[in-house]
Design an enzyme around this catalytic site. Structure first.
Site, PDB file in Angstrom:
ATOM      1  N   CYS A 112      10.915   1.097   9.128  1.00  0.00           N
ATOM      2  CA  CYS A 112      11.282   2.165   8.205  1.00  0.00           C
ATOM      3  C   CYS A 112      12.783   2.344   8.241  1.00  0.00           C
ATOM      4  O   CYS A 112      13.428   2.056   9.238  1.00  0.00           O
ATOM      5  CB  CYS A 112      10.615   3.469   8.656  1.00  0.00           C
ATOM      6  SG  CYS A 112      11.019   3.859  10.360  1.00  0.00           S
ATOM      7  N   GLY A 136      -2.612 -12.250   7.117  1.00  0.00           N
ATOM      8  CA  GLY A 136      -3.731 -13.184   7.044  1.00  0.00           C
ATOM      9  C   GLY A 136      -3.399 -14.534   7.663  1.00  0.00           C
ATOM     10  O   GLY A 136      -2.313 -14.738   8.221  1.00  0.00           O
ATOM     11  N   GLY A 180      -1.712 -11.254  13.817  1.00  0.00           N
ATOM     12  CA  GLY A 180      -1.232 -12.022  12.675  1.00  0.00           C
ATOM     13  C   GLY A 180      -2.196 -13.155  12.378  1.00  0.00           C
ATOM     14  O   GLY A 180      -2.213 -14.168  13.063  1.00  0.00           O
ATOM     15  N   THR A 197       3.630  -7.226   8.750  1.00  0.00           N
ATOM     16  CA  THR A 197       3.579  -8.160   7.621  1.00  0.00           C
ATOM     17  C   THR A 197       4.968  -8.728   7.315  1.00  0.00           C
ATOM     18  O   THR A 197       5.992  -8.114   7.624  1.00  0.00           O
ATOM     19  CB  THR A 197       3.030  -7.467   6.369  1.00  0.00           C
ATOM     20  OG1 THR A 197       3.824  -6.322   6.100  1.00  0.00           O
ATOM     21  CG2 THR A 197       1.579  -7.046   6.576  1.00  0.00           C
ATOM     22  N   LYS A 206       6.033  -1.309  17.455  1.00  0.00           N
ATOM     23  CA  LYS A 206       5.520  -2.351  16.556  1.00  0.00           C
ATOM     24  C   LYS A 206       6.687  -3.067  15.901  1.00  0.00           C
ATOM     25  O   LYS A 206       7.432  -2.487  15.111  1.00  0.00           O
ATOM     26  CB  LYS A 206       4.615  -1.741  15.484  1.00  0.00           C
ATOM     27  CG  LYS A 206       4.151  -2.741  14.451  1.00  0.00           C
ATOM     28  CD  LYS A 206       2.665  -2.871  14.407  1.00  0.00           C
ATOM     29  CE  LYS A 206       2.200  -3.846  13.344  1.00  0.00           C
ATOM     30  NZ  LYS A 206       0.961  -3.401  12.713  1.00  0.00           N
ATOM     31  N   ILE A 219       0.827  -1.190   0.000  1.00  0.00           N
ATOM     32  CA  ILE A 219       0.000   0.000   0.000  1.00  0.00           C
ATOM     33  C   ILE A 219       0.872   1.255   0.000  1.00  0.00           C
ATOM     34  O   ILE A 219       0.569   2.226  -0.676  1.00  0.00           O
ATOM     35  CB  ILE A 219      -0.938  -0.006   1.232  1.00  0.00           C
ATOM     36  CG1 ILE A 219      -1.761  -1.315   1.291  1.00  0.00           C
ATOM     37  CG2 ILE A 219      -1.853   1.214   1.223  1.00  0.00           C
ATOM     38  CD1 ILE A 219      -2.707  -1.550   0.145  1.00  0.00           C
ATOM     39  N   GLY A 220       1.949   1.215   0.761  1.00  0.00           N
ATOM     40  CA  GLY A 220       2.870   2.358   0.747  1.00  0.00           C
ATOM     41  C   GLY A 220       2.482   3.498   1.665  1.00  0.00           C
ATOM     42  O   GLY A 220       2.843   4.655   1.430  1.00  0.00           O
ATOM     43  N   LEU A 221       1.756   3.181   2.735  1.00  0.00           N
ATOM     44  CA  LEU A 221       1.428   4.161   3.786  1.00  0.00           C
ATOM     45  C   LEU A 221       0.845   5.483   3.277  1.00  0.00           C
ATOM     46  O   LEU A 221       1.314   6.560   3.654  1.00  0.00           O
ATOM     47  CB  LEU A 221       2.657   4.466   4.659  1.00  0.00           C
ATOM     48  CG  LEU A 221       3.298   3.279   5.380  1.00  0.00           C
ATOM     49  CD1 LEU A 221       4.518   3.756   6.169  1.00  0.00           C
ATOM     50  CD2 LEU A 221       2.315   2.587   6.312  1.00  0.00           C
TER      51      LEU A 221
HETATM   52  C1  FMN Z   1      -3.556  -3.559   3.750  1.00  0.00           C
HETATM   53  C2  FMN Z   1      -2.712  -3.498   5.002  1.00  0.00           C
HETATM   54  C3  FMN Z   1      -2.248  -2.265   5.455  1.00  0.00           C
HETATM   55  C4  FMN Z   1      -1.452  -2.190   6.597  1.00  0.00           C
HETATM   56  N1  FMN Z   1      -1.018  -0.963   7.021  1.00  0.00           N
HETATM   57  C5  FMN Z   1      -0.270  -0.879   8.154  1.00  0.00           C
HETATM   58  C6  FMN Z   1       0.145   0.382   8.663  1.00  0.00           C
HETATM   59  O1  FMN Z   1      -0.174   1.445   8.116  1.00  0.00           O
HETATM   60  N2  FMN Z   1       0.920   0.398   9.787  1.00  0.00           N
HETATM   61  C7  FMN Z   1       1.273  -0.755  10.448  1.00  0.00           C
HETATM   62  O2  FMN Z   1       1.958  -0.685  11.464  1.00  0.00           O
HETATM   63  N3  FMN Z   1       0.877  -1.961  10.007  1.00  0.00           N
HETATM   64  C8  FMN Z   1       0.114  -2.054   8.871  1.00  0.00           C
HETATM   65  N4  FMN Z   1      -0.317  -3.294   8.435  1.00  0.00           N
HETATM   66  C9  FMN Z   1       0.064  -4.509   9.184  1.00  0.00           C
HETATM   67  C10 FMN Z   1      -1.040  -4.933  10.148  1.00  0.00           C
HETATM   68  O3  FMN Z   1      -1.250  -3.942  11.139  1.00  0.00           O
HETATM   69  C11 FMN Z   1      -0.714  -6.266  10.849  1.00  0.00           C
HETATM   70  O4  FMN Z   1       0.492  -6.100  11.574  1.00  0.00           O
HETATM   71  C12 FMN Z   1      -0.541  -7.436   9.894  1.00  0.00           C
HETATM   72  O5  FMN Z   1      -1.428  -7.317   8.807  1.00  0.00           O
HETATM   73  C13 FMN Z   1      -0.745  -8.798  10.562  1.00  0.00           C
HETATM   74  O6  FMN Z   1      -2.068  -8.979  11.042  1.00  0.00           O
HETATM   75  P1  FMN Z   1      -3.247  -9.715  10.211  1.00  0.00           P
HETATM   76  O7  FMN Z   1      -2.690 -10.999   9.667  1.00  0.00           O
HETATM   77  O8  FMN Z   1      -4.363  -9.916  11.172  1.00  0.00           O
HETATM   78  O9  FMN Z   1      -3.607  -8.786   9.102  1.00  0.00           O
HETATM   79  C14 FMN Z   1      -1.112  -3.381   7.300  1.00  0.00           C
HETATM   80  C15 FMN Z   1      -1.603  -4.607   6.839  1.00  0.00           C
HETATM   81  C16 FMN Z   1      -2.396  -4.690   5.719  1.00  0.00           C
HETATM   82  C17 FMN Z   1      -2.905  -6.039   5.263  1.00  0.00           C
END
Ligand code: FMN
Ligand code: FAD
Ligand code: FES
Lengths: 299, 291
Positions: free
Chosen positions: A136, A221, A247, A198, A170, A77-79
């Site tokens: 980062c 996921g 996670g 991720t 985090k 996504i690229g924040l």
């Molecule tokens: C589409 C998407 C956007 C994410 N954006 C961020 C973010 O802006 N900042 C962040 O710390 N983690 C971000 N994450 C990571 C999630 O907060 C989480 O750590 C990760 O997806 C694992 O949990 P899950 O398997 O339940 O999704 C993002 C994950 C996804 C899938």
């Protein structure tokens, strides 16, 4: 509800239950555009974690940004975000009205850019805590802060004196030993750690081309669930501070497993994409699980 | 169409929070496509141009672990029935998600979130001098135009419809336009004009005064881009119902980025899927489209 899904605290913040959202996976403002006030009436999270905010606005990565994987999702996504000023002005007042404690996720390239960001966000009374996204690069060293214990420690030394509010680090899963990073953060005053972010991934097609506009991304996921369980248990065993576990949580049993592995609070991420109320279901399923000595059994 | 209760001033109908289970009541072939109808007992009637995120209630996650996420589909028809809203979708089987949905039989469960997104705007909102509406559809992209045509007819807005198909096999779904006058183009010449539907549009806009035209288009990215360029050149107001890869459909993932003419990106699921053609940099969105 049993004690598993009942009230809890995180760094002194009282939570109605242990299920929060993972940063970047639930935009409460956009959700209200789609679902209206139902979002407030049935808000599924006991605290709200914002998408990561950076000092300047970011447009995000070129599409495609998504790749569906077996029981998972790779994103690049690229924040995208409005930047600090835009967030404080237009988003924060709306998020403050959600009625749950607000945790703001922040990221900057290097401690000197991180510091004013943390100071300004922490100064706002609406903000209960900050989550530091350390996946980062440090512009000076070129190293990913969250991949090096010493970089993480140095960042915490710079940021810790700036606020008394809880700082949650985090952690990235893209290291051999996340407990070392967690220990460094704890030593320098972190109030909690959250994991996992991720996992680095790249959908490369049979012809060698990259699917994602940015080339590579991160996997989330159910596919990452057991990786999260291992890392959460190792980190929770190493540190005294609370752990926010996430996670691949899809069901109450997944949340229970993370709690059993040592998490205090569990975040739901990708599951919300499949069902915007997935976290409410996770919580109610968790509430039907009865904690028993030496293990957990379904009621 | 019921009045929308919404914070957005664009006529969107709000979705109930969370996903719910609908029941499939029909699944009929239509050329290469399928028309799947389901009863949504508790949801509202959607506005034309809105979409739903759909997943099969059982066995979602086939060989190889996909589909995992729900899939986006424009609603093609919506009728009130005693049991709730009867929603119809026109679907082309192009992969694991559409393949699984295509095999659902009557009585099976369909998980749905919606209606979502921004619907079509009335012609006069786009051009105060509008004399009516020109609907341009390509392939499976005629779905949202079918429900829009009915809504326009119900409001007494004159409309002309142009549909394009690749070949005889892909000429499905046009029964959704029954009792309506449509002009057809087919690339193989099996029906109507041999060539592209945009040829028909160009002719129509050339004959008409472009000053009173409003175009609504949905179809493959290449067709949408041709419509966008043509309308830009002739200064004709146009809305495009676009596609982008979507994980959530409600603004949570930021995955559905579409480049804006003014720079940056919009999230197509909340700022679209119906967009003003002048607002987007291109209709050729990377990752969308199956042709
Ligand atoms: C589409 C998407 C956007 C994410 N954006 C961020 C973010 O802006 N900042 C962040 O710390 N983690 C971000 N994450 C990571 C999630 O907060 C989480 O750590 C990760 O997806 C694992 O949990 P899950 O398997 O339940 O999704 C993002 C994950 C996804 C899938
Ligand atoms: C707002 C909106 C409305 C829509 N309306 C309709 C409609 O009315 N009717 C209809 O038939 N379709 C519609 N679509 C398209 C539909 O959502 C897609 O065809 C569907 O998601 C495809 O899923 P699949 O699993 O069958 O195919 P996929 O395997 O997802 O393949 C579809 C395309 O996605 C890409 N792709 C391939 N593999 C992957 C992967 N692993 N991850 C991500 N992308 C991949 C490729 O470009 C491929 O051609 C709409 C889409 C949107 C966004
Ligand atoms: S599909 Fe997730 S933000 Fe649009």
């Amino acid at each position: 509800m049993s004690t598993l899904a009942g009230p809890t605290t995180l760094c002194g913040i009282e939570l109605a239950h242990p299920i929060i959202n993972a940063s970047g996976t639930f935009d409460a403002i956009a959700a209200r555009r789609a679902f209206g006030d139902g979002v407030l009436e049935r808000f599924p999270f006991s605290a709200y974690v914002s998408k990561t905010i950076t000092p300047e606005p970011r447009a995000g990565n070129p599409p495609p940004r998504l790749w569906e994987e077996a029981a998972g999702l790779v994103n690049s996504i690229g924040l995208p975000n409005k930047g600090l000023a835009g967030f404080l002005e237009s988003d924060l007042p709306v998020l403050a009205a959600l009625g749950v404690p607000l945790i703001v996720s922040v990221m900057a390239t290097g401690a000197e850019r991180f510091a004013p960001l943390v100071e300004e966000v922490a100064a706002r009374s609406e903000v209960a805590a900050l989550e530091l996204n350390v996946s980062c690069p440090n512009v000076h060293s070129g190293l990913i802060v969250g991949e090096e214990p010493e970089e993480t420690a140095a960042l915490m030394r710079r940021l810790r004196p700036l606020t008394a509010k809880p700082l949650i680090v985090k952690l990235t899963p893209n290291v051999a030993d996340p407990a070392q990073i967690a220990l460094a953060a704890e030593r320098e005053g972190a109030d909690a750690v959250s994991l996992i972010n991720t996992i680095k991934a790249a959908p490369i097609l049979a012809d060698g081309s990259h699917w994602l506009g940015a080339g590579a991304g991160g996997l989330s996921g159910p596919a990452v669930r057991t990786i999260a369980l291992r890392q959460v248990s190792e980190v929770a065993a190493a540190v005294q501070i609370p752990v926010v576990g996430m996670g691949g949580v899809e069901r109450g049993a997944d949340a229970a497993a993370l709690l059993a592995a040592g998490a205090t609070v569990v975040a739901v991420g990708t599951a919300s994409f499949r069902d915007p109320l997935a976290a409410a279901r996770v919580r109610s399923e968790l509430g039907r699980l009865v904690p028993v000595a030496g293990g957990r059994e379904q009621a | 169409m019921p009045a929308a209760a919404s914070g957005d001033p664009d006529g969107r109908v709000l979705a109930p929070f969370g996903r719910r289970r609908g029941e499939v009541v029909a699944n009929e072939p239509s050329g290469r496509y399928r028309i799947i109808s389901a009863v949504d007992a508790s949801g509202p009637m959607p506005a034309a141009g809105q979409f739903y995120m759909l997943a099969a209630a059982e066995r979602w996650g086939g060989d190889g672990g996909r589909p995992f996420l729900p899939r986006a589909f424009s609603v093609a028809a919506a009728e009130r029935s005693d049991d709730g809203a009867r929603l119809s979708f026109l679907l082309e089987d192009v992969g694991p998600g559409t393949g699984r949905l295509a095999e659902l039989g009557a009585g099976e469960g369909l998980m749905l979130t919606g209606p979502l997104g921004r619907p079509f705007s009335p012609p006069r909102d786009l051009n105060p001098a509008a004399a009516g509406a020109i609907l341009v559809g390509g392939g499976v992209g005629l779905a949202p135009l079918a429900i829009w045509r009915r809504a326009l007819a119900a409001r007494g807005v004159p409309e002309r419809t142009l549909l394009g198909f690749r070949d005889r096999e892909h000429a499905g779904g046009h029964e959704l336009f029954r009792c309506s006058e449509v002009r057809v183009a087919s690339e193989d010449g099996h029906a109507g004009h041999r060539g592209y539907v945009t040829d028909l549009l160009e002719r129509m806009l050339g004959g008409d005064s472009a000053a009173t035209a409003v175009v609504y288009a949905c179809g493959p990215p290449a067709m949408l881009e041709a419509v966008r360029l043509l309308c830009a050149e002739l200064e004709v107001a146009a809305e495009l119902a676009m596609e982008a890869p979507m994980a959530c459909g409600f603004g949570a993932c930021f995955g559905c980025a579409v480049p804006l003419a003014a720079g940056g990106y919009m999230r197509l699921c909340v700022d679209g899927p119906v967009v003003n053609a002048a607002d987007v940099e291109t209709a050729l969105v990377a990752g969308a489209g199956r042709r």
